[in-house]
Design a protein around this motif. Structure first.
Motif, PDB file in Angstrom:
ATOM      1  N   TRP B 100     -18.774   9.154 -67.035  1.00  0.00           N
ATOM      2  CA  TRP B 100     -19.647  10.229 -67.490  1.00  0.00           C
ATOM      3  C   TRP B 100     -20.997  10.195 -66.771  1.00  0.00           C
ATOM      4  CZ3 TRP B 100     -22.977   9.977 -72.387  1.00  0.00           C
ATOM      5  CH2 TRP B 100     -23.434  11.250 -72.733  1.00  0.00           C
ATOM      6  N   ARG B 101     -21.426   8.978 -66.352  1.00  0.00           N
ATOM      7  CA  ARG B 101     -22.726   8.833 -65.687  1.00  0.00           C
ATOM      8  C   ARG B 101     -22.712   9.418 -64.282  1.00  0.00           C
ATOM      9  NH1 ARG B 101     -26.630   6.773 -68.905  1.00  0.00           N
ATOM     10  NH2 ARG B 101     -27.693   6.373 -66.952  1.00  0.00           N
ATOM     11  N   ALA B 184     -13.793  14.166 -71.331  1.00  0.00           N
ATOM     12  CA  ALA B 184     -13.920  15.603 -71.564  1.00  0.00           C
ATOM     13  C   ALA B 184     -14.759  15.860 -72.819  1.00  0.00           C
ATOM     14  CB  ALA B 184     -12.538  16.240 -71.704  1.00  0.00           C
ATOM     15  N   GLN B 187     -18.422  15.305 -71.964  1.00  0.00           N
ATOM     16  CA  GLN B 187     -19.009  16.343 -71.119  1.00  0.00           C
ATOM     17  C   GLN B 187     -19.359  17.598 -71.900  1.00  0.00           C
ATOM     18  OE1 GLN B 187     -15.947  16.416 -68.145  1.00  0.00           O
ATOM     19  NE2 GLN B 187     -17.170  15.241 -66.683  1.00  0.00           N
ATOM     20  N   ARG B 188     -18.841  17.703 -73.116  1.00  0.00           N
ATOM     21  CA  ARG B 188     -19.179  18.875 -73.914  1.00  0.00           C
ATOM     22  C   ARG B 188     -20.419  18.667 -74.774  1.00  0.00           C
ATOM     23  NH1 ARG B 188     -13.771  19.182 -75.310  1.00  0.00           N
ATOM     24  NH2 ARG B 188     -14.350  18.769 -77.455  1.00  0.00           N
ATOM     25  N   ILE B 189     -20.991  17.441 -74.745  1.00  0.00           N
ATOM     26  CA  ILE B 189     -22.210  17.190 -75.530  1.00  0.00           C
ATOM     27  C   ILE B 189     -23.372  17.949 -74.894  1.00  0.00           C
ATOM     28  CG2 ILE B 189     -23.832  15.442 -76.316  1.00  0.00           C
ATOM     29  CD1 ILE B 189     -21.561  13.415 -76.203  1.00  0.00           C
ATOM     30  N   PRO B 190     -24.091  18.758 -75.664  1.00  0.00           N
ATOM     31  CA  PRO B 190     -25.194  19.535 -75.095  1.00  0.00           C
ATOM     32  C   PRO B 190     -26.325  18.634 -74.598  1.00  0.00           C
ATOM     33  CG  PRO B 190     -24.643  20.288 -77.311  1.00  0.00           C
ATOM     34  CD  PRO B 190     -23.914  19.010 -77.091  1.00  0.00           C
ATOM     35  N   THR B 191     -26.890  18.990 -73.466  1.00  0.00           N
ATOM     36  CA  THR B 191     -27.972  18.213 -72.864  1.00  0.00           C
ATOM     37  C   THR B 191     -29.162  18.090 -73.803  1.00  0.00           C
ATOM     38  OG1 THR B 191     -27.300  19.369 -70.877  1.00  0.00           O
ATOM     39  CG2 THR B 191     -29.195  17.932 -70.693  1.00  0.00           C
ATOM     40  N   LEU B 194     -29.019  15.177 -76.154  1.00  0.00           N
ATOM     41  CA  LEU B 194     -29.307  13.877 -75.561  1.00  0.00           C
ATOM     42  C   LEU B 194     -30.798  13.744 -75.279  1.00  0.00           C
ATOM     43  CD1 LEU B 194     -26.237  13.771 -73.232  1.00  0.00           C
ATOM     44  CD2 LEU B 194     -26.707  12.182 -75.091  1.00  0.00           C
ATOM     45  N   ARG B 198     -33.420  10.847 -76.629  1.00  0.00           N
ATOM     46  CA  ARG B 198     -34.256  10.087 -75.714  1.00  0.00           C
ATOM     47  C   ARG B 198     -35.664   9.925 -76.278  1.00  0.00           C
ATOM     48  NH1 ARG B 198     -35.798  12.864 -70.245  1.00  0.00           N
ATOM     49  NH2 ARG B 198     -37.014  13.955 -71.780  1.00  0.00           N
ATOM     50  N   MET B 199     -36.154  10.955 -76.948  1.00  0.00           N
ATOM     51  CA  MET B 199     -37.478  10.892 -77.549  1.00  0.00           C
ATOM     52  C   MET B 199     -37.507   9.891 -78.694  1.00  0.00           C
ATOM     53  SD  MET B 199     -38.698  13.123 -75.619  1.00  0.00           S
ATOM     54  CE  MET B 199     -40.078  14.195 -75.937  1.00  0.00           C
ATOM     55  N   LYS B 207     -27.650   5.346 -79.019  1.00  0.00           N
ATOM     56  CA  LYS B 207     -27.228   6.626 -78.465  1.00  0.00           C
ATOM     57  C   LYS B 207     -25.703   6.773 -78.536  1.00  0.00           C
ATOM     58  CE  LYS B 207     -27.536   7.663 -74.100  1.00  0.00           C
ATOM     59  NZ  LYS B 207     -28.258   7.330 -72.882  1.00  0.00           N
TER      60      LYS B 207
END
Lengths: 287, 306
Positions: B100-101, B184, B187-191, B194, B198-199, B207
């Motif tokens: 995924w990275r 798969a 890859q469907r996790i919305p940016t 994430l 991160r905040m 995470k």
């Protein structure tokens, strides 16, 4: 598919990222070696003599030495098994795609009583293994007079392939706009004509996915031929392979070239079409 | 959707539906229903005899030696399931996370990890059988070459290692499947989601457990269900690598082999019993259906709606 998610989103700084990504990179490389190594050894060994295999199992062979392959081609029924696999898989796929498209089109495009029930009927037994119903299936094939006949395999594979195919195609056809069909209807086209000329070209991408999802398990199946087929000249490749492996137990070069020849068609197709293969084979599970 | 206006259309729909329905009814629904019916009769070879009620179930569950074989095979299936859960799905999740990275070469690694999945189990079985040969197999040759000759074993020839050899072969064969299904899902996790995490935290662990895992749970449902169903009707790989008897000493016997042997007989014992075989099939069916629905319900409950 959001590839943007992969950009660094942690605050550990360059070193932390390098450390973690480095570890992940090592894991990936190690895994890829583990995945490919057995296949490479198999292919290499196919070109070696039996003593060479024992003395240097990892050595690179003389690829000009095809004696093992010649032996398989000329002295065994390998070609027969291969043709049988093509015949059974091809006939099953043709039936699955034809019947699956017919059913999916009827369910997705017409309103009629019992449509929901019929879809459920197709999806029934999607996870239950048909292998466990092999006794009644065996009796059924005997009563139909098609034991030791490739029709028994074609019928079972067709039935097994229909649930996923109807599921994929119904979902896909429902997303297609119906304006084209309505327009054709206005112009007086028959329902069969509308299905053939308008829907069929549009539904092709989903048929490719459904096709890939079914072709691999059918091509690779061993269980149903084991039960239904006894005659050697009717055997499919995976089943024929067991006969063959039994004959050449001491000639390892021939054994490995038999495995290589059996694996080659699907490996080559996979490497050429890996993207379609991966999305086709995993699509049912991604929902 | 157009309403049915013309009578001809009803006929057209019938033409479209009847052939596919007939195939599913005749070759899937009927055999599964019949498998249940068969279990209540005494079968002398291929011929049906008396209605015997629950006698076949009683035999495979409580009468020795059948009950012992059932317990032995079932215990092995449980081991296989949990071992593959860790080896195949656990490693699969880790590999999916690494892929995924999108590190350099990710595309190549993705193609490589899925390659064994397209091979037939028969090829994989023979390949590993040759590799694990006690004298000439590449595994023991390499161990001896590395000065680790004392580890070299007859892997398939002794009851302490045989089942594990099969499990490893199966994990190698199929690890690509969960990997790509998990990938798969990731890859469907919305940016944005994430970015929000991160905040809040810089812990990779948080995470993965709080965001990535709950969001790939729908994929996990399918992966776990398929693994479960696959593990409890495991047949081809043990058949090829260890034989129909689950040798050595029944250490690789699993329900799939035991069922097949009971139904279609085996050369050494000559036993063949459709009634007992059907009773076994019914018990495995019910067990698979029950547990698979529990897996689905439990994992669906953890799911977060995006």
């Amino acid at each position: 598919m959001s590839t943007a998610t992969t950009i660094n989103y942690d605050r550990r700084g360059l070193l932390g990222t390098l450390g973690r990504d480095g570890l992940l990179q090592i894991i990936l490389v190690a895994n890829t070696i583990i995945m490919l190594m057995p296949i490479v050894i198999m292919v290499f060994s196919a070109f070696k003599t039996t003593p060479q295999i024992f003395q240097s199992p990892f050595g690179i062979p003389d690829f000009g030495n095809v004696a093992n392959f010649v032996k398989i081609w000329t002295q065994t029924n390998f070609l027969r098994y291969l043709l049988n696999s093509f015949l059974v898989t091809g006939a099953s796929m043709a039936l699955i795609l034809t019947l699956g498209t017919m059913a999916a089109y009827a369910i997705a495009r017409y309103e009629f009583w019992g449509a929901g029930f019929i879809l459920m009927f197709f999806l029934a037994g999607l996870t239950l293994p048909l292998k466990l119903a092999i006794i009644p299936l065996f009796m059924l094939m005997r009563d139909l007079g098609i034991l030791n006949n490739q029709l028994s395999l074609i019928f079972v594979y067709t039935a097994m392939g229909l649930p996923t195919t109807v599921f994929i195609l119904t979902g896909f056809i429902r997303t297609l706009p119906s304006e084209l069909e309505d327009a054709a209807r206005m112009d007086g086209a028959s329902e069969a004509r509308i299905m053939w000329s308008i829907m069929l070209p549009l539904v092709r991408p989903a048929m490719v996915i459904a096709g890939i999802q079914n072709v691999v398990p059918i091509w690779n199946d061993f269980f149903f031929p084991l039960v239904f087929i006894q005659r050697d000249n009717l055997k499919t490749l995976p089943q024929g392979l067991t006969t063959f492996m039994g004959e050449y137990t001491t000639d390892w070069g021939v054994l490995f070239s038999g495995l290589t020849l059996s694996a080659a068609p699907i490996i080559i197709i996979y490497i050429v079409l890996s993207k379609q293969f991966i999305s086709g084979m995993t699509s049912g599970a991604v929902k | 959707m157009p309403q049915l206006r013309m009578t001809g259309r009803g006929l057209w729909i019938t033409v479209l539906l009847v052939p596919p329905l007939a195939f599913v009814a005749l070759f899937i629904v009927y055999p599964i229903v019949a498998a249940f019916a068969y279990a209540f009769f005494d079968w002398n070879g291929l011929l049906r005899g008396e209605f015997t009620g629950l006698a076949n179930f009683h035999t495979v569950l409580f009468v020795e030696p059948y009950a012992g074989w059932t317990r032995n095979a079932f215990a092995h299936n449980v081991i296989v399931f949990f071992a593959l859960m860790v080896l195949q799905n656990g490693v699969g999740f880790l590999l999916a996370y690494a892929l995924w990275r999108e590190l350099p070469g990710a595309r190549f690694h993705r193609v490589a990890v899925f390659l064994p999945v397209v091979l037939s189990t028969i090829i994989v079985g023979y390949l590993f059988k040759l590799f694990l040969h006690p004298l000439f197999g590449v595994v023991n040759i390499s161990l001896r070459g590395m000065g680790l000759g004392f580890i070299a074993q007859p892997w398939l020839g002794q009851d302490s290692t045989a089942l594990w050899a099969l499990i490893i072969a199966n994990a190698w064969h199929m690890v690509g499947f969960p990997t790509l299904v998990f990938l798969a899902g990731m890859q469907r996790i919305p940016t944005e989601m994430l970015d929000a995490v991160r905040m809040e935290t810089e812990s990779e662990w948080v995470k993965v457990t709080k965001i990535v895992w709950p969001l790939v749970a729908p994929s996990a449902t399918i992966v776990f269900t398929l693994l479960f169903v696959g593990a409890f009707n495991w047949f081809e790989l043990p058949y090829i690598m260890a034989g129909l008897d689950g040798s050595p000493y029944g250490s690789t016997d699993v329900l799939g082999l035991y069922f097949y042997r009971t139904a279609f007989g085996n050369v050494s014992s000559g036993q063949q019993d459709f009634g007992l075989g059907s009773a076994l099939a019914v018990l495995i069916f019910i067990f698979i259906a029950a547990i698979a629905s529990v897996i689905t319900v439990r994992l669906r409950a953890r799911e977060i709606q995006i």
